[in-house]
Design an enzyme around this catalytic site. Structure first.
Site, PDB file in Angstrom:
ATOM      1  CB  SER A 145      -0.992   0.070   1.202  1.00  0.00           C
ATOM      2  OG  SER A 145      -1.928   1.008   1.082  1.00  0.00           O
ATOM      3  CG  HIS A 171      -4.097  -0.885  -0.816  1.00  0.00           C
ATOM      4  ND1 HIS A 171      -3.949  -1.050   0.394  1.00  0.00           N
ATOM      5  CD2 HIS A 171      -4.662  -2.344  -1.406  1.00  0.00           C
ATOM      6  CE1 HIS A 171      -4.377  -2.022   1.067  1.00  0.00           C
ATOM      7  NE2 HIS A 171      -4.766  -2.785  -0.263  1.00  0.00           N
ATOM      8  CG  ASP A 266      -5.577  -5.583   2.443  1.00  0.00           C
ATOM      9  OD1 ASP A 266      -6.373  -6.669   2.713  1.00  0.00           O
ATOM     10  OD2 ASP A 266      -5.675  -5.168   1.040  1.00  0.00           O
TER      11      ASP A 266
END
Length: 327
Positions: A145, A171, A266
């Protein structure tokens, strides 16, 4: 000399354009009012310098532009409001944040420093590297991310046309997925492509979701295929790292997975489940993470088999995929 000015306000964009033209003779100026257009113009027009508003630079997708600027040797100025002194960007030290009142001084300095933009992608191109004997029944999974684009560039430059199939979740806003794929493809000797539902997995290829409309997963019961699943976001993300990691649990003994820098959690639960099921798992260390969030949570959950600095993760993943020699 070519300048790209990116600002959401057309009035302020015109004002900045006038300042640049007044200070630099023989300047070619291109304009953008959105981050997507700014990326495309920078990628194809190759400006010497980019002046971009703080509002645009605060969008999450700016990370992709920052990585592109570094690769193409493009000077970037983030134009801030207020009266702060010029300073380095907190996440991207090579980018200067300059108050609007100091813009003219910054333009004069960049005019002296600017060189024609040169694409500095991975020098190996698509040429093969030293031959390695990999088990192509294995899969490599990567999740990242915040700060992940530079991390992925570092990891994937180690992969070539002989490596096992690689599935990646970063992401990134859906409109930037194609740009990210092009960026990684230019930097890695392997082939980086947009995933399609029911696509067969091949050695020497890396796969990313084509947008944010579906999760990228390993197809159930089909080790050599991927799938795109239009399910709800997980932890606010689609594609989600957890969705990818969880889908590979039935094949865990043949999986090598790494969770890289990123905010939130995540991928942490999925990495932990993969490790418990027999996968080889790696987490990026605190020192080299831009945000030590996702790998920290995975470490605390017991999902990290080895914690490594970013420069060691690519070679470690490949080492775990080598065919074991019989004694």
């Amino acid at each position: 000399m070519k300048y790209l000015i990116a600002h959401q306000s057309l009035l302020r964009l015109a004002r900045i354009k006038y300042q640049v033209m007044a200070l630099i003779s023989d300047v070619d100026i291109i304009e953008s009012s959105t981050l997507t257009d700014a990326y495309n113009l920078a990628e194809h027009a190759e400006p010497s310098c980019v002046v971009i508003s703080q509002e645009l630079a605060e969008q999450a997708e700016f990370e992709l532009l920052a990585s592109l600027f570094g690769i193409m040797n493009i000077i970037c100025i983030v134009l801030t409001t207020g009266k702060q002194t010029p300073r380095a960007h907190p996440l991207f030290p090579g980018i200067r944040m300059v108050p609007e009142l100091d813009l003219e001084d910054a333009i004069r300095r960049t005019a002296r420093l600017s060189q024609p933009a040169q694409n500095q992608t991975h020098p190996a191109g698509k040429s093969p590297t030293v031959a390695e004997n990999y088990d192509h029944n294995r899969l490599i999974l990567l999740g990242a991310s915040t700060g992940g684009i530079d991390a992925l560039l570092m990891v994937t430059q180690c992969f070539d046309h002989r490596c096992p199939p690689v599935l990646i979740v970063q992401h990134t806003g859906g409109s930037f997925a194609a740009s990210l794929i092009r960026l990684l493809n230019a930097a890695s000797p392997a082939n980086v492509i947009a995933a399609a539902d029911n696509m067969a997995l091949s050695p020497g290829h890396m796969y990313l979701a084509p947008d944010d409309q579906a999760h990228l997963v390993v197809a159930a019961g089909r080790q050599r295929h991927l799938a795109l699943r239009k399910n709800a976001p997980i932890s606010g993300h689609r594609p989600s790292v957890d969705a990818l990691f969880n889908s590979a649990i039935p094949q865990a003994p043949k999986v090598s997975a790494a969770l890289l820098t990123g905010m939130g959690k995540d991928g942490a639960a999925g990495l932990t489940k993969l490790r418990h099921a027999g996968a080889h798992t790696i987490g990026q260390d605190r020192q080299t993470s831009v945000v030590y969030g996702m790998p920290r949570v995975a470490m605390e959950m017991g999902g990290v088999g080895a914690q490594l600095p970013i420069q060691e993760i690519g070679p470690a993943l490949l080492k775990s995929c080598k065919v074991k020699q019989r004694v």
